[in-house]
Design an enzyme around this catalytic site. Structure first.
Site, PDB file in Angstrom:
ATOM      1  N   LYS B  99       0.886  -1.167   0.000  1.00  0.00           N
ATOM      2  CA  LYS B  99       0.000   0.000   0.000  1.00  0.00           C
ATOM      3  C   LYS B  99       0.922   1.213   0.000  1.00  0.00           C
ATOM      4  O   LYS B  99       1.584   1.498   1.000  1.00  0.00           O
ATOM      5  CB  LYS B  99      -0.912   0.010   1.225  1.00  0.00           C
ATOM      6  CG  LYS B  99      -1.709   1.304   1.339  1.00  0.00           C
ATOM      7  CD  LYS B  99      -2.636   1.327   2.537  1.00  0.00           C
ATOM      8  CE  LYS B  99      -3.034   2.753   2.853  1.00  0.00           C
ATOM      9  NZ  LYS B  99      -4.006   2.865   3.937  1.00  0.00           N
ATOM     10  N   GLY B 160      -8.404   9.061   9.100  1.00  0.00           N
ATOM     11  CA  GLY B 160      -8.829   9.176  10.496  1.00  0.00           C
ATOM     12  C   GLY B 160      -9.895  10.227  10.756  1.00  0.00           C
ATOM     13  O   GLY B 160     -10.295  10.426  11.902  1.00  0.00           O
ATOM     14  N   ALA B 187      -9.591   5.247   3.420  1.00  0.00           N
ATOM     15  CA  ALA B 187      -9.425   6.352   4.380  1.00  0.00           C
ATOM     16  C   ALA B 187     -10.629   7.286   4.462  1.00  0.00           C
ATOM     17  O   ALA B 187     -11.336   7.506   3.472  1.00  0.00           O
ATOM     18  CB  ALA B 187      -8.194   7.193   4.064  1.00  0.00           C
ATOM     19  N   GLY B 188     -10.828   7.781   5.680  1.00  0.00           N
ATOM     20  CA  GLY B 188     -11.852   8.788   5.925  1.00  0.00           C
ATOM     21  C   GLY B 188     -13.215   8.232   6.276  1.00  0.00           C
ATOM     22  O   GLY B 188     -14.145   8.978   6.587  1.00  0.00           O
ATOM     23  N   ASN B 209      -9.868   1.675   9.057  1.00  0.00           N
ATOM     24  CA  ASN B 209      -9.184   1.285  10.291  1.00  0.00           C
ATOM     25  C   ASN B 209      -9.790   1.998  11.499  1.00  0.00           C
ATOM     26  O   ASN B 209     -10.439   1.386  12.344  1.00  0.00           O
ATOM     27  CB  ASN B 209      -7.688   1.619  10.167  1.00  0.00           C
ATOM     28  CG  ASN B 209      -6.868   1.153  11.356  1.00  0.00           C
ATOM     29  OD1 ASN B 209      -7.354   0.946  12.453  1.00  0.00           O
ATOM     30  ND2 ASN B 209      -5.592   0.968  11.155  1.00  0.00           N
ATOM     31  N   THR B 210      -9.627   3.336  11.533  1.00  0.00           N
ATOM     32  CA  THR B 210     -10.003   4.097  12.724  1.00  0.00           C
ATOM     33  C   THR B 210     -11.480   3.926  13.093  1.00  0.00           C
ATOM     34  O   THR B 210     -11.812   3.864  14.286  1.00  0.00           O
ATOM     35  CB  THR B 210      -9.700   5.602  12.498  1.00  0.00           C
ATOM     36  OG1 THR B 210      -8.360   5.706  12.015  1.00  0.00           O
ATOM     37  CG2 THR B 210      -9.833   6.403  13.769  1.00  0.00           C
TER      38      THR B 210
END
Lengths: 66, 264
Positions: B99, B160, B187-188, B209-210
């Protein structure tokens, strides 16, 4: 010989190859990869990589990531 | 192939949820979140080892899942850093998947499109399968595709931030323009509905993830994302109706009771 390992200064007795440092610093058998002065050094080259004064080593291992 | 499965870079993955491993309350909760959601791949990083074996301990949590690993180059700002990190990751994890994350701005963590392209080109030459973390710029997508990237990972929003899909128009356009690329929103993402929306657009997978690791209950949230991504994919395949301005009764009007001809 002064080198930097993961950002910390070390004073070691020359001559040294990369494998010697890995052994002395307790990294043998660990799941690691190494960069010397910003360049990747494959595992198979550790013993053939003679270190120079001022070398900057990074030793990394798996960590959490997104 | 079930609609949860996906083939990417020649490998069949069990799910279209790609899950990050950072920031969980404990290693045990990370392991349970993975178990509960069965992601198609998991992302990891490389960080300085302190000779206490912390890397091995972390790896021991993941290795028995037998889920493909996608190492990242998180925190890299230059091509040289990213290339060296990718080479180290290939040796440690035994995969040529990377990645590719090359940050250009500290505040938004926006990827630098110019360095990304330059680095992707070099990594492809070195036989890496590059998963580029990118903005939603169509020209960048075009250039990366020309260099040999068959997977593109545009951001939904800054890493995040949990904002979801900041620019659905741009994301839709990428899907329309690159029907043969594997597209992953990366992301986001904040809520499962954001992930479902990306899948309803026809995205192939979502990487997050977050939203899971920082939820009050990461295990339950991992399950929620897994279900949302499955639902979104099913909806895309089923064909979502076009919105229209006028109401249209769903219950048939023919033969309704109490109707008389003079009512019109």
């Amino acid at each position: 010989m002064k080198i930097t390992l993961n950002g910390k200064a070390l004073n070691l007795e020359a001559p040294l190859n990369l494998y010697d440092v890995i052994e002395q610093q307790g990294y043998v058998e660990m799941l690691i990869a190494v960069a010397r002065n910003g360049e990747f050094v494959p595992k198979t080259n550790y013993k053939d990589t003679d270190l120079q004064d001022g070398d900057d080593l990074e030793i990394v291992s798996p960590q959490q990531g997104g | 192939m079930m609609n949860t499965e996906i083939e990417i870079a020649g490998q069949k993955l069990a799910s279209r949820l790609f899950l990050g491993t950072a920031g969980y309350p404990s290693p045990d909760i990370l392991a349970q979140a993975i178990k509960a959601s069965n992601p198609g791949l998991i992302t990891v990083s490389l960080r300085r080892e302190n000779a206490a074996g912390k890397g091995q301990k972390f790896w021991d949590i993941l290795k028995d899942f037998n889920i493909p690993i996608l190492p990242n180059t998180a925190g890299c700002y230059s091509a040289k850093e990213a290339i060296t990190t990718a080479e180290m990751a290939r040796e440690v994890f035994g995969t040529n998947w990377i990645k590719l994350e090359v940050i250009g701005d500290d505040y938004t963590l926006q990827p630098n499109p110019f360095t990304l392209l330059e680095t992707a080109k070099e990594l492809i030459k070195r036989d890496f399968e590059v998963f580029p973390y990118m903005t939603d710029d169509a020209i960048l997508a075009d250039e990366l595709t020309k260099e040999g990237c068959s997977i593109l990972m545009p951001w939904g929003a800054p890493i995040g931030s949990g904002r979801g899909l900041n620019n659905p128009y741009a994301l839709k356009t990428l899907r329309e323009r690159y029907p043969n690329s594997k597209l992953v929103v990366d992301a986001g993402i904040g809520a499962p509905s954001h992930a479902a929306a990306a899948m309803e657009m026809g995205y192939d997978a979502v990487l997050l993830n977050t939203a899971v690791s920082k939820a009050s209950d990461p295990i339950l949230m991992a399950q929620a994302f897994s279900a949302a991504i499955h639902a979104g994919r099913s909806a895309y395949l089923a064909g979502i109706i076009k919105p229209q301005e006028q109401a249209s009764a769903s219950t048939p009007l023919i033969d309704r009771p109490f109707w008389h001809q003079n009512q019109g």
